[in-house]
Design an enzyme around this catalytic site. Structure first.
Site, PDB file in Angstrom:
ATOM      1  N   GLY A  19       0.831  -1.213   0.000  1.00 19.75           N
ATOM      2  CA  GLY A  19       0.000   0.000   0.000  1.00 19.75           C
ATOM      3  C   GLY A  19       0.859   1.255   0.000  1.00 19.75           C
ATOM      4  N   HIS A  20       1.874   1.267   0.867  1.00 25.36           N
ATOM      5  CA  HIS A  20       2.783   2.419   0.897  1.00 25.36           C
ATOM      6  C   HIS A  20       3.512   2.558  -0.450  1.00 25.36           C
ATOM      7  CE1 HIS A  20       2.896   1.209   5.328  1.00 25.36           C
ATOM      8  NE2 HIS A  20       2.509   2.462   5.401  1.00 25.36           N
TER       9      HIS A  20
HETATM   10  P1  AMP Z   1       1.232   4.725   7.945  1.00 27.34           P
HETATM   11  O1  AMP Z   1       2.651   4.315   7.761  1.00 27.34           O
HETATM   12  O2  AMP Z   1       0.327   3.624   8.378  1.00 27.34           O
HETATM   13  O3  AMP Z   1       1.085   5.988   8.739  1.00 27.34           O
HETATM   14  O4  AMP Z   1       0.692   5.091   6.501  1.00 27.34           O
HETATM   15  C1  AMP Z   1       1.392   5.962   5.664  1.00 27.34           C
HETATM   16  C2  AMP Z   1       0.526   6.286   4.467  1.00 27.34           C
HETATM   17  O5  AMP Z   1       0.221   5.079   3.761  1.00 27.34           O
HETATM   18  C3  AMP Z   1      -0.820   6.920   4.863  1.00 27.34           C
HETATM   19  O6  AMP Z   1      -1.141   7.938   3.937  1.00 27.34           O
HETATM   20  C4  AMP Z   1      -1.757   5.754   4.772  1.00 27.34           C
HETATM   21  O7  AMP Z   1      -3.090   6.131   4.528  1.00 27.34           O
HETATM   22  C5  AMP Z   1      -1.179   4.988   3.600  1.00 27.34           C
HETATM   23  N1  AMP Z   1      -1.617   3.592   3.620  1.00 27.34           N
HETATM   24  C6  AMP Z   1      -1.641   2.759   4.692  1.00 27.34           C
HETATM   25  N2  AMP Z   1      -2.183   1.578   4.348  1.00 27.34           N
HETATM   26  C7  AMP Z   1      -2.518   1.672   3.033  1.00 27.34           C
HETATM   27  C8  AMP Z   1      -3.130   0.780   2.090  1.00 27.34           C
HETATM   28  N3  AMP Z   1      -3.517  -0.440   2.434  1.00 27.34           N
HETATM   29  N4  AMP Z   1      -3.307   1.205   0.819  1.00 27.34           N
HETATM   30  C9  AMP Z   1      -2.931   2.464   0.449  1.00 27.34           C
HETATM   31  N5  AMP Z   1      -2.343   3.345   1.289  1.00 27.34           N
HETATM   32  C10 AMP Z   1      -2.154   2.962   2.562  1.00 27.34           C
END
Ligand code: AMP
Length: 288
Positions: free
Chosen positions: A39-40
């Site tokens: 996702g990231h």
């Molecule tokens: P985090 O590291 O969880 O703070 O997420 C960093 C970024 O990645 C944020 O903008 C999240 O919304 C995005 N993100 C997290 N999980 C996903 C996913 N499954 N699909 C797309 N983007 C994601």
């Protein structure tokens, strides 16, 4: 593909940015807390497609965790993250430490209303969005990117950041990226590693319920009825439900006629709190 440049200080970040800006290159930022998954990486790829240079920040931000949350145990995998980002063509990783982001005496925070006080995440994590908004605003000022991409996975966060950027006149575009899911529909999350094998089998129920409730509403069932039956299914599946709600996709307030809606859910499965959301339309008519 080579490893991305690792920048640990704001001074190093700004020197590198100055070189790129001298060459008239555009810059995209993808803020993350590391423990990167596909996702990231999809956000980084989208960033690469929209700007000449892509920076991914990795910072596990203490101020967005409350005392009873998982700051200490949040998964950290910096070397593997850098490798993934190198393959994804990311130019630089900005990885400041806490002293860099919060120098001694730090006492400033962004105060929020509106989507940050929608009665959803804020009911369960009252200080979370202020911590997020403050650190993201710092990252935006440190980097001054042309755009910063956030995932729709954290839909309320995306709405809060868009509001902050509009309200503070920050000159940056904030595109959202779609939620990447496992084959069974579970939204990818760094926290999915906390799930036991049994919980992992149960977890996709959340996405199935979101789809079912959305199709009922779009098929003409009253939203409150569809939500009530969705809540029953989630609780029957072994989750402790925090909320399952239909809201306006921009304000996160009550959904209005003719406006796009969003179904948002948060629920705990054992010690793991999962969040998810999907778009829902009223099928051209009014919300009922
Ligand atoms: P985090 O590291 O969880 O703070 O997420 C960093 C970024 O990645 C944020 O903008 C999240 O919304 C995005 N993100 C997290 N999980 C996903 C996913 N499954 N699909 C797309 N983007 C994601």
């Amino acid at each position: 593909m080579s490893q991305p440049l690792v920048l640990n200080t704001v001074a190093d970040l700004r020197s590198r940015l100055a070189l790129w800006r001298q060459a008239r290159q555009t810059v995209a930022l993808v803020p993350t807390m590391g423990a990167l998954h596909a996702g990231h990486v999809s956000l980084a790829k989208a960033a690469r497609g929209r700007a000449d240079r892509c920076i991914v920040s990795i910072f596990v931000n203490p101020t967005q965790f409350s005392a009873n949350e998982d700051f200490g145990s949040y998964p950290r995998s910096f070397a593997a993250d850098c490798e993934r980002l190198g393959i994804g063509g990311v130019d630089a990783v900005f990885a400041p430490d806490a002293a860099q982001m919060y120098p001694a005496g730090f006492c400033t925070a962004i105060s929020l209303e509106g989507p940050a006080k929608a009665g959803l995440e804020d009911r369960f994590r009252p200080t979370h969005f202020s911590g997020v908004a403050t650190v993201v605003t710092k990252l935006l000022i440190q980097t001054m990117p042309d755009l910063a991409i956030f995932g729709e996975k954290d839909f309320q966060q995306l709405a809060v950041i868009r509001r902050v950027v509009r309200d503070l006149d920050l000159p940056v575009e904030i595109p959202g990226g779609p939620t990447l899911r496992e084959a069974d529909g579970l939204a990818m999350s760094s926290r999915n590693v906390y799930l036991s094998a049994d919980e992992r089998r149960t977890a996709p129920l959340l996405h199935r319920v979101l789809n079912e409730v959305a199709s009922q509403i779009q098929g003409g069932t009253r939203a409150d009825e569809a939500l009530a039956s969705g809540r029953t299914v989630i609780e029957g599946g072994g989750f402790v439900l925090d909320y399952l709600e239909l809201r306006d996709a921009d304000t996160l307030g009550t959904v209005q006629a003719g406006r796009p809606g969003r179904l948002l859910v948060a629920a705990k499965l054992g010690r793991t709190r999962l969040i998810d959301n999907i778009a829902v339309s009223s099928g051209g008519g009014d919300w009922t």
